[in-house]
Design an enzyme around this catalytic site. Structure first.
Site, PDB file in Angstrom:
ATOM      1  N   ARG A  36       0.816  -1.218   0.000  1.00  0.00           N
ATOM      2  CA  ARG A  36       0.000   0.000   0.000  1.00  0.00           C
ATOM      3  C   ARG A  36       0.848   1.265   0.000  1.00  0.00           C
ATOM      4  O   ARG A  36       0.454   2.275  -0.565  1.00  0.00           O
ATOM      5  CB  ARG A  36      -0.943  -0.006   1.201  1.00  0.00           C
ATOM      6  CG  ARG A  36      -2.105  -0.963   0.988  1.00  0.00           C
ATOM      7  CD  ARG A  36      -3.000  -1.005   2.192  1.00  0.00           C
ATOM      8  NE  ARG A  36      -4.294  -1.580   1.854  1.00  0.00           N
ATOM      9  CZ  ARG A  36      -5.209  -1.896   2.750  1.00  0.00           C
ATOM     10  NH1 ARG A  36      -4.979  -1.698   4.035  1.00  0.00           N
ATOM     11  NH2 ARG A  36      -6.366  -2.403   2.375  1.00  0.00           N
ATOM     12  N   GLY A 348      -9.369  -8.668   0.318  1.00  0.00           N
ATOM     13  CA  GLY A 348      -8.143  -8.825   1.093  1.00  0.00           C
ATOM     14  C   GLY A 348      -7.540 -10.215   0.996  1.00  0.00           C
ATOM     15  O   GLY A 348      -6.341 -10.371   0.766  1.00  0.00           O
TER      16      GLY A 348
HETATM   17  P1  ADP Z   1     -11.884 -11.783   0.273  1.00  0.00           P
HETATM   18  O1  ADP Z   1     -11.168 -11.231   1.473  1.00  0.00           O
HETATM   19  O2  ADP Z   1     -10.951 -12.043  -0.866  1.00  0.00           O
HETATM   20  O3  ADP Z   1     -13.063 -10.957  -0.111  1.00  0.00           O
HETATM   21  P2  ADP Z   1     -13.452 -13.573   1.885  1.00  0.00           P
HETATM   22  O4  ADP Z   1     -13.074 -12.786   3.080  1.00  0.00           O
HETATM   23  O5  ADP Z   1     -14.845 -13.509   1.403  1.00  0.00           O
HETATM   24  O6  ADP Z   1     -12.452 -13.226   0.667  1.00  0.00           O
HETATM   25  O7  ADP Z   1     -13.166 -15.108   2.151  1.00  0.00           O
HETATM   26  C1  ADP Z   1     -11.911 -15.605   2.462  1.00  0.00           C
HETATM   27  C2  ADP Z   1     -11.991 -16.754   3.399  1.00  0.00           C
HETATM   28  O8  ADP Z   1     -12.866 -17.760   2.938  1.00  0.00           O
HETATM   29  C3  ADP Z   1     -10.648 -17.398   3.562  1.00  0.00           C
HETATM   30  O9  ADP Z   1     -10.203 -17.220   4.880  1.00  0.00           O
HETATM   31  C4  ADP Z   1     -10.908 -18.870   3.246  1.00  0.00           C
HETATM   32  O10 ADP Z   1     -10.247 -19.758   4.152  1.00  0.00           O
HETATM   33  C5  ADP Z   1     -12.406 -18.986   3.424  1.00  0.00           C
HETATM   34  N1  ADP Z   1     -12.965 -20.120   2.663  1.00  0.00           N
HETATM   35  C6  ADP Z   1     -12.850 -20.337   1.341  1.00  0.00           C
HETATM   36  N2  ADP Z   1     -13.443 -21.510   1.005  1.00  0.00           N
HETATM   37  C7  ADP Z   1     -13.922 -22.044   2.145  1.00  0.00           C
HETATM   38  C8  ADP Z   1     -14.627 -23.253   2.461  1.00  0.00           C
HETATM   39  N3  ADP Z   1     -14.946 -24.136   1.519  1.00  0.00           N
HETATM   40  N4  ADP Z   1     -14.979 -23.464   3.757  1.00  0.00           N
HETATM   41  C9  ADP Z   1     -14.662 -22.570   4.709  1.00  0.00           C
HETATM   42  N5  ADP Z   1     -14.011 -21.416   4.479  1.00  0.00           N
HETATM   43  C10 ADP Z   1     -13.625 -21.153   3.216  1.00  0.00           C
HETATM   44 MG    MG Z   2     -11.640 -11.319   3.585  1.00  0.00          MG
END
Ligand code: ADP
Ligand code: MG
Length: 394
Positions: A36, A348
């Site tokens: 950042r 994130g």
């Molecule tokens: P971002 O920050 O990219 O927007 P999110 O915060 O929505 O993404 O989701 C990220 C989290 O989702 C990660 O910590 C990951 O471990 C979790 N995750 C992904 N697939 C699964 C799953 N099948 N079961 C439980 N948690 C999951």
């Molecule tokens: Mg997230």
């Protein structure tokens, strides 16, 4: 993006308060990820080369309106100075007499001043008029380059912008231009990839992307709510019962454009060494939970990703933090990296996954704002952006 740009401000000899997003991870007094900071350098360098006096302000973590030495900006100042290759004077306050004195004396010839963590002051998150007024009185102009904070109506994002002539910095401009590209008039095929933890976080995003996307690939924990909505058994997988109807509606609305996994990696526990296996999406055993998309799904997703002109990716495909459930996210990341599409990655955790694989350089654009990018894609107005003047406005 039709906001006035820092390019169009006459900044020579002016004090410019710059809201940056230096909310970076710090361990033992060292910045462990300076992305950042690096991303705001173009704006800071522009201001310096135009003869301005840049005064930078950011929040760092959540000190809750109190002074907390753990969250002081000193490690950030040190890193910024190395990257900028110009002097950085870090002050121990953000407002007050000592700040005013330091600015009047301006002892960093050719450099910048970095104010203390804005969230040491309760007036920051309250957008307190008095705090905003005090900050605004330090400068002649305001530049916002903090996309990661643009979804917050705080004193440094909104209050100050209401009190000073302002503009968007280069990073904020680039963020908005890239996201506008997927929201407004994308080139086709436009492929959206949505994963992550919760349907509830992403329903609005999916809905909004369905306006412009040709294909929507769904992975992550949220696919199990979609499976269940289709009548599959999902075992112990993460489900949001209250979103089953919504998931059903989205499946109907999207038709063939919404593509769900065909196989999943399952295990009994969320543990690195928990025995796992790959099963067909409609055959998840009762005592197991789905923790990643399977290899056949990665293959299936690869095709549209390869042929896309634009890709927007938000949300990992599985629990990528554990090696046992990281293959799906890695497979998709590599496919996106190999595709010639302009790929825009937001969120994130998705950004962390891409960085962990060393694929940042292969992506078209990596958003610095997790929550902000989601809200923007959902079609919400970002208060930190809305408050800034349009191009040509007085
Ligand atoms: P971002 O920050 O990219 O927007 P999110 O915060 O929505 O993404 O989701 C990220 C989290 O989702 C990660 O910590 C990951 O471990 C979790 N995750 C992904 N697939 C699964 C799953 N099948 N079961 C439980 N948690 C999951
Ligand atoms: Mg997230």
């Amino acid at each position: 993006m039709n906001k006035r740009s820092v390019r169009d401000l006459d900044v020579r000899g002016k004090r410019v308060l710059v809201r940056v997003d230096f909310n970076v991870p710090v361990e033992d007094g060292e910045v462990t990820d300076d992305t950042r900071i690096r991303r705001t350098l173009p704006t800071i360098r522009h201001l310096l080369s135009e003869g301005a006096y840049p005064i930078l302000i950011s929040h760092l973590d959540r000190p809750g309106g109190r002074r907390d030495p753990e969250n002081a900006m000193d490690p950030v100042a040190k890193r910024l100075e190395e990257l900028l290759e110009a002097p950085v004077l870090k002050l121990d306050d953000a407002i007050g007499e000592e700040v005013e004195e330091a600015l009047d004396n301006w002892e960093v010839e050719g450099g910048v001043v970095l104010l203390e963590n804005s969230r040491f002051y309760p007036g920051e998150t309250d957008n307190d008029p008095e705090f905003a007024e005090q900050l605004a009185s330090l400068a002649d102009l305001y530049v916002d380059d903090a996309f990661g904070a643009a979804h917050r109506a705080h004193a440094t994002t909104v209050g100050v912008a209401e009190r000073l002539p302002g503009a968007v910095g280069f990073l904020l401009e680039e963020e908005l231009d890239n996201l506008d590209e997927v929201l407004q008039d994308p080139e086709h095929p436009f492929v959206a990839i949505i994963g992550g933890a919760k349907v509830s976080d992403k329903v609005g995003v999916i809905e909004s992307l369905l306006n412009t996307a040709d294909t929507l690939l769904v992975g992550g924990a949220m696919c199990f709510t979609f499976f269940k909505a289709q009548g599959y058994e999902v075992g112990n997988s993460l489900i949001e019962e209250e979103y089953l109807e919504e998931a059903k509606r989205l499946i109907d609305e999207a038709g063939e454009r919404l593509v769900l996994p065909v196989d999943v990696v399952v295990a009994e526990e969320i543990e690195e060494d928990s025995p796992s296996q790959t099963v067909k999406a409609e055959e998840i055993p009762a005592e197991m939970m789905g923790l990643d998309i399977g290899p056949e799904t990665v293959e299936k997703f690869r095709e549209p990703i390869k042929n896309a002109r634009i890709i927007f990716w938000n949300g990992p495909m599985g629990i990528f933090e554990m090696d046992a459930f990281a293959a799906g996210t890695e497979g998709v990341a590599r496919a996106v990296a190999e595709s010639e599409a302009n790929s825009i990655v937001g969120g994130g955790d998705s950004v962390a996954a891409v960085a962990g694989l060393g694929l940042e350089e292969e992506m078209g654009f990596i958003s610095t704002g997790g929550g902000a990018s989601l809200e923007y894609v959902e079609g919400k107005k970002l208060p930190g952006v809305a408050v800034l003047p349009d191009e040509g406005e007085e």
